[in-house]
Design a protein around this motif. Sequence first.
Motif, PDB file in Angstrom:
ATOM      1  N   ASP A  28       9.798  -5.062  -7.739  1.00  0.00           N
ATOM      2  CA  ASP A  28       8.844  -4.502  -6.786  1.00  0.00           C
ATOM      3  C   ASP A  28       8.257  -5.616  -5.925  1.00  0.00           C
ATOM      4  O   ASP A  28       7.612  -6.514  -6.455  1.00  0.00           O
ATOM      5  CB  ASP A  28       7.787  -3.757  -7.625  1.00  0.00           C
ATOM      6  CG  ASP A  28       6.406  -3.695  -7.021  1.00  0.00           C
ATOM      7  OD1 ASP A  28       6.244  -3.843  -5.801  1.00  0.00           O
ATOM      8  OD2 ASP A  28       5.464  -3.472  -7.812  1.00  0.00           O
ATOM      9  N   THR A  87       3.410   1.623  -8.160  1.00  0.00           N
ATOM     10  CA  THR A  87       3.277   2.897  -8.872  1.00  0.00           C
ATOM     11  C   THR A  87       4.660   3.517  -9.122  1.00  0.00           C
ATOM     12  O   THR A  87       4.990   3.918 -10.244  1.00  0.00           O
ATOM     13  CB  THR A  87       2.408   3.869  -8.026  1.00  0.00           C
ATOM     14  OG1 THR A  87       1.226   3.187  -7.611  1.00  0.00           O
ATOM     15  CG2 THR A  87       2.048   5.104  -8.798  1.00  0.00           C
ATOM     16  N   LYS A 133       3.680  13.159  -1.128  1.00  0.00           N
ATOM     17  CA  LYS A 133       4.499  13.433  -2.325  1.00  0.00           C
ATOM     18  C   LYS A 133       3.892  12.762  -3.556  1.00  0.00           C
ATOM     19  O   LYS A 133       3.317  11.674  -3.446  1.00  0.00           O
ATOM     20  CB  LYS A 133       5.923  12.920  -2.122  1.00  0.00           C
ATOM     21  CG  LYS A 133       6.679  13.641  -1.020  1.00  0.00           C
ATOM     22  CD  LYS A 133       8.073  13.064  -0.864  1.00  0.00           C
ATOM     23  CE  LYS A 133       8.765  13.605   0.365  1.00  0.00           C
ATOM     24  NZ  LYS A 133       9.907  12.779   0.766  1.00  0.00           N
ATOM     25  N   THR A 192       4.021  10.877  -7.316  1.00  0.00           N
ATOM     26  CA  THR A 192       4.890   9.843  -7.899  1.00  0.00           C
ATOM     27  C   THR A 192       6.062  10.489  -8.633  1.00  0.00           C
ATOM     28  O   THR A 192       7.210  10.040  -8.507  1.00  0.00           O
ATOM     29  CB  THR A 192       4.072   8.954  -8.876  1.00  0.00           C
ATOM     30  OG1 THR A 192       2.966   8.420  -8.150  1.00  0.00           O
ATOM     31  CG2 THR A 192       4.895   7.830  -9.440  1.00  0.00           C
ATOM     32  N   GLY A 229       0.790  -1.229   0.000  1.00  0.00           N
ATOM     33  CA  GLY A 229       0.000   0.000   0.000  1.00  0.00           C
ATOM     34  C   GLY A 229       0.820   1.276   0.000  1.00  0.00           C
ATOM     35  O   GLY A 229       0.276   2.356  -0.212  1.00  0.00           O
ATOM     36  N   VAL A 230       2.145   1.175   0.211  1.00  0.00           N
ATOM     37  CA  VAL A 230       2.947   2.420   0.286  1.00  0.00           C
ATOM     38  C   VAL A 230       3.170   3.057  -1.088  1.00  0.00           C
ATOM     39  O   VAL A 230       3.587   4.210  -1.181  1.00  0.00           O
ATOM     40  CB  VAL A 230       4.328   2.218   0.966  1.00  0.00           C
ATOM     41  CG1 VAL A 230       4.177   1.912   2.436  1.00  0.00           C
ATOM     42  CG2 VAL A 230       5.153   1.170   0.258  1.00  0.00           C
ATOM     43  N   ARG A 290      -8.799  -0.252  -0.593  1.00  0.00           N
ATOM     44  CA  ARG A 290      -8.580  -1.461  -1.398  1.00  0.00           C
ATOM     45  C   ARG A 290      -9.494  -2.603  -0.962  1.00  0.00           C
ATOM     46  O   ARG A 290      -9.357  -3.712  -1.465  1.00  0.00           O
ATOM     47  CB  ARG A 290      -7.147  -1.945  -1.180  1.00  0.00           C
ATOM     48  CG  ARG A 290      -6.144  -1.420  -2.142  1.00  0.00           C
ATOM     49  CD  ARG A 290      -4.812  -2.107  -1.827  1.00  0.00           C
ATOM     50  NE  ARG A 290      -3.796  -1.705  -2.760  1.00  0.00           N
ATOM     51  CZ  ARG A 290      -2.547  -2.135  -2.716  1.00  0.00           C
ATOM     52  NH1 ARG A 290      -2.168  -2.966  -1.774  1.00  0.00           N
ATOM     53  NH2 ARG A 290      -1.668  -1.729  -3.597  1.00  0.00           N
TER      54      ARG A 290
HETATM   55  P1  DAT Z   1       2.005  -1.116  -3.344  1.00  0.00           P
HETATM   56  O1  DAT Z   1       2.582  -1.627  -4.636  1.00  0.00           O
HETATM   57  O2  DAT Z   1       3.048  -0.705  -2.359  1.00  0.00           O
HETATM   58  O3  DAT Z   1       0.998  -2.047  -2.728  1.00  0.00           O
HETATM   59  P2  DAT Z   1       0.502   0.719  -5.058  1.00  0.00           P
HETATM   60  O4  DAT Z   1       1.521   1.271  -5.997  1.00  0.00           O
HETATM   61  O5  DAT Z   1      -0.368  -0.372  -5.564  1.00  0.00           O
HETATM   62  O6  DAT Z   1       1.205   0.231  -3.685  1.00  0.00           O
HETATM   63  O7  DAT Z   1      -0.356   1.955  -4.525  1.00  0.00           O
HETATM   64  C1  DAT Z   1      -1.347   1.784  -3.535  1.00  0.00           C
HETATM   65  C2  DAT Z   1      -2.422   2.825  -3.729  1.00  0.00           C
HETATM   66  O8  DAT Z   1      -1.917   4.098  -3.432  1.00  0.00           O
HETATM   67  C3  DAT Z   1      -2.967   2.900  -5.155  1.00  0.00           C
HETATM   68  O9  DAT Z   1      -4.352   3.148  -5.042  1.00  0.00           O
HETATM   69  C4  DAT Z   1      -2.298   4.092  -5.771  1.00  0.00           C
HETATM   70  C5  DAT Z   1      -2.029   4.975  -4.557  1.00  0.00           C
HETATM   71  N1  DAT Z   1      -0.768   5.741  -4.645  1.00  0.00           N
HETATM   72  C6  DAT Z   1       0.428   5.275  -5.033  1.00  0.00           C
HETATM   73  N2  DAT Z   1       1.374   6.218  -4.973  1.00  0.00           N
HETATM   74  C7  DAT Z   1       0.744   7.344  -4.500  1.00  0.00           C
HETATM   75  C8  DAT Z   1       1.160   8.690  -4.207  1.00  0.00           C
HETATM   76  N3  DAT Z   1       2.428   9.091  -4.349  1.00  0.00           N
HETATM   77  N4  DAT Z   1       0.233   9.547  -3.731  1.00  0.00           N
HETATM   78  C9  DAT Z   1      -1.058   9.171  -3.568  1.00  0.00           C
HETATM   79  N5  DAT Z   1      -1.511   7.923  -3.839  1.00  0.00           N
HETATM   80  C10 DAT Z   1      -0.630   7.024  -4.302  1.00  0.00           C
END
Ligand code: DAT
Length: 191
Positions: free
Chosen positions: A75, A15, A147, A149, A10-11, A107
């Motif tokens: 990842d 992405t 922050k 992406t 979730g962090v 989620r």
């Molecule tokens: P992970 O791969 O660590 O489980 P993810 O990339 O799937 O995480 O992202 C989890 C959720 O958070 C997804 O709904 C997109 C959102 N997200 C990712 N990066 C973000 C950011 N910098 N700011 C806000 N939301 C973000």
Amino acid sequence: MKILVTGTPGVGKTTVAKQLAKNLGYQYINVAEFAIERGFTLRFDKTLKTHIVDVEKLKKALGKTLKEMDKVVLDTHLVDAIPSDCVDLVIVLRLHPRELESRLRARNYPKQKVMENVEAEILDYVLVRAVKKLGEDLIYELDTTGKTTANLVNEIMEALKKGKRKCGTIDWINVLEREGLIEKYLVSKNQ
Ligand code: DAT
């Protein structure tokens, strides 16, 4: 250069890792997909709605695959599945526990899974595994809270260029104490 992007589920690993791979022109491996595609799962936990991975099999296969690759971004939160001599840089993404909780709820994760992951983030679980398994010298720890992406990817590119490393700079317990939130997350449910 082989870069691991890790952190609590979730962090924002997927992405950031995908965008980083795109910016660098590197290949991208989602380790969970890699494991499922190759059948390295032991069972599906219905309560937690998650695949339980055969970490040893996965580690062996990843080791083989990574030896044949040069420019790759990986990842996963499963640091134990990464062979220690196969990565050059480990990005550990961190996120304020409150924000993590709301993302995991969004989620539709089961409540137990949300709280386990939030507690893991508060207690630096993935960072500690990364230090232990891969070594502090490879780690760049990054607070992603608030922050974008693009911002995060730029910061990682800068760290790459300058060979910067950073570890142990984030203390959620201290932050939560200051914000009066510590009891919400860390007091036993039986008290
Ligand atoms: P992970 O791969 O660590 O489980 P993810 O990339 O799937 O995480 O992202 C989890 C959720 O958070 C997804 O709904 C997109 C959102 N997200 C990712 N990066 C973000 C950011 N910098 N700011 C806000 N939301 C973000």
